[in-house]
Scaffold this active site. Structure first.
Site, PDB file in Angstrom:
ATOM      1  N   CYS B  37       0.825  -1.210   0.000  1.00  0.00           N
ATOM      2  CA  CYS B  37       0.000   0.000   0.000  1.00  0.00           C
ATOM      3  C   CYS B  37       0.856   1.255   0.000  1.00  0.00           C
ATOM      4  CB  CYS B  37      -0.910   0.067   1.214  1.00  0.00           C
ATOM      5  SG  CYS B  37      -1.464  -1.483   1.842  1.00  0.00           S
ATOM      6  N   ASP B  39       2.214   2.309   2.677  1.00  0.00           N
ATOM      7  CA  ASP B  39       1.983   2.908   3.992  1.00  0.00           C
ATOM      8  C   ASP B  39       3.232   2.867   4.851  1.00  0.00           C
ATOM      9  OD1 ASP B  39      -0.560   3.060   3.127  1.00  0.00           O
ATOM     10  OD2 ASP B  39      -1.449   1.773   4.664  1.00  0.00           O
ATOM     11  N   CYS B  63      -3.691   5.052   4.216  1.00  0.00           N
ATOM     12  CA  CYS B  63      -5.128   5.212   4.007  1.00  0.00           C
ATOM     13  C   CYS B  63      -5.820   5.565   5.324  1.00  0.00           C
ATOM     14  CB  CYS B  63      -5.713   3.930   3.441  1.00  0.00           C
ATOM     15  SG  CYS B  63      -5.638   2.580   4.622  1.00  0.00           S
ATOM     16  N   CYS B 106      -4.339  -3.126   7.928  1.00  0.00           N
ATOM     17  CA  CYS B 106      -4.019  -1.841   8.563  1.00  0.00           C
ATOM     18  C   CYS B 106      -3.981  -1.996  10.077  1.00  0.00           C
ATOM     19  CB  CYS B 106      -5.059  -0.788   8.205  1.00  0.00           C
ATOM     20  SG  CYS B 106      -5.148  -0.461   6.446  1.00  0.00           S
TER      21      CYS B 106
END
Lengths: 212, 134
Positions: B37, B39, B63, B106
């Protein structure tokens, strides 16, 4: 074509043509004897496009092999054929698309090659804790981007990231040449981050552009 | 995909955003990421002499679910002992925020971040104790 020649041409297994029952090289799309389209062979993406399995794929050969095969598989050529042949031609086209799209993109090609050589690619969504240097770099870049307040500043960050992405591609070529799969996997992780970062740069640039 | 109201709340009003002094021996830092992602998540804890987390800060680029997960964890760990903080499971985070299956990773990231922060604090302390013993 006799069996010995077929082996040499196909470089692999021999199967039987479903239409004429003659021998056909395992990875050929069409029967060399009767011309009937064959079901897609169970071969890797490189073999499907008749390429040597290497990271340094020649872009021209890749395009040529793909577009040539797709032209021969065009649905118009099968409009009057049996449903079986139409189905095979569609399956072939799907397999070719998958092979082409995987090999065309350097990051996907590298991931695929690592897997093909028996290495490990980090599964989707897994988290990374043991690559502190990379994570620090990503954090720093993201902070710089969050602070960049002009289109020009964002463009400079984006250009630097694109250069790094290019350097990763060059480094991948060396890593694969030395069969260093862990190094290749580390490079692809870095490229995934750089790719996402470049996307972030683009959207920030668009937002900034709209306000000025 | 619609985010739950709790995710939106944490995303719009993130708690405890910021940084603590990384070189402070009372501070533990966890830095983790999800390459797929893009992240990256930094979670820091400030621990009192008796092992209680006095403060927690985070900085996450990612996100909404990643931001909400880390924001929630900083809220949860304050006042807890480091041992308690290390037992936080991603399933509790995901359940509290009503994360959809595609966003479960996440919450895994947030669990990894708090564990890494606790480990960093413990490692610093082990070194501190060894030095003190010398």
């Amino acid at each position: 074509m006799n069996e010995a020649e077929a082996t040499a041409a196909g470089g692999g297994a021999i199967s039987t043509c479903w239409s004429c029952r003659g021998p056909v090289a395992g990875d050929s799309i069409f029967c060399a004897t009767c011309g009937a389209v064959q079901p897609p062979a169970d071969v890797d993406h490189f073999a499907r496009l008749d390429l040597t399995p290497t990271f340094d794929v020649d872009a021209d050969s890749l395009d040529r092999g793909y577009f040539d095969a797709q032209r021969r598989l065009h649905p118009d050529r099968f409009a009057t054929r049996t449903p079986r042949e139409r189905a095979f031609s569609q399956l072939q086209a799907v397999s070719l698309n998958e092979a082409y799209e995987t090999l065309k993109d350097p990051l996907r090609r590298a991931d695929y090659l690592v897997t093909l050589k028996g290495g490990e690619v980090a599964p989707e969504g897994c988290s990374l804790v043991n690559e502190q240097e990379l994570l620090h770099e990503v954090m720093e870049r993201r902070e710089e981007l969050a602070e960049a307040d002009s289109v020009a500043a964002v463009e400079a960050l984006e250009a630097a990231a694109s250069d790094d992405f290019g350097r990763c591609i060059a480094a991948l070529s060396t890593a694969f040449a030395c069969d260093d799969l862990p190094a290749a996997a580390r490079l692809t992780t870095r490229m995934r981050y750089l790719g996402k970062y470049i996307e972030e740069c683009r959207s920030r640039r668009t937002r900034l552009g709209r306000h000025t | 995909m619609a985010y739950s109201t709790k995710v939106v709340d944490h995303y719009e009003n993130p708690r405890n955003v910021g940084a603590l002094d990384k070189s402070d021996v009372a501070v533990g830092t966890g830095l983790v990421g999800a390459p797929a992602c893009g992240d990256v998540m930094k979670l820091q804890i400030k621990v009192s002499a008796d092992g209680i987390i006095e403060d927690a800060k985070f900085k996450t680029f990612g996100c909404g679910s990643a931001i909400a997960s880390s924001s929630l964890v900083t809220e949860w760990v304050k006042g807890k002992s480091i041992d308690e903080a290390a037992t936080i499971r991603n399933t509790e985070i995901a359940e509290h925020l009503a994360l959809p299956p595609v966003k479960i990773h996440c919450s895994v990231l947030a669990e990894d971040a708090i564990k890494a922060a606790v480990n960093d604090y413990r490692a610093k302390h082990a070194v501190g104790k060894a030095k003190a013993a010398e």
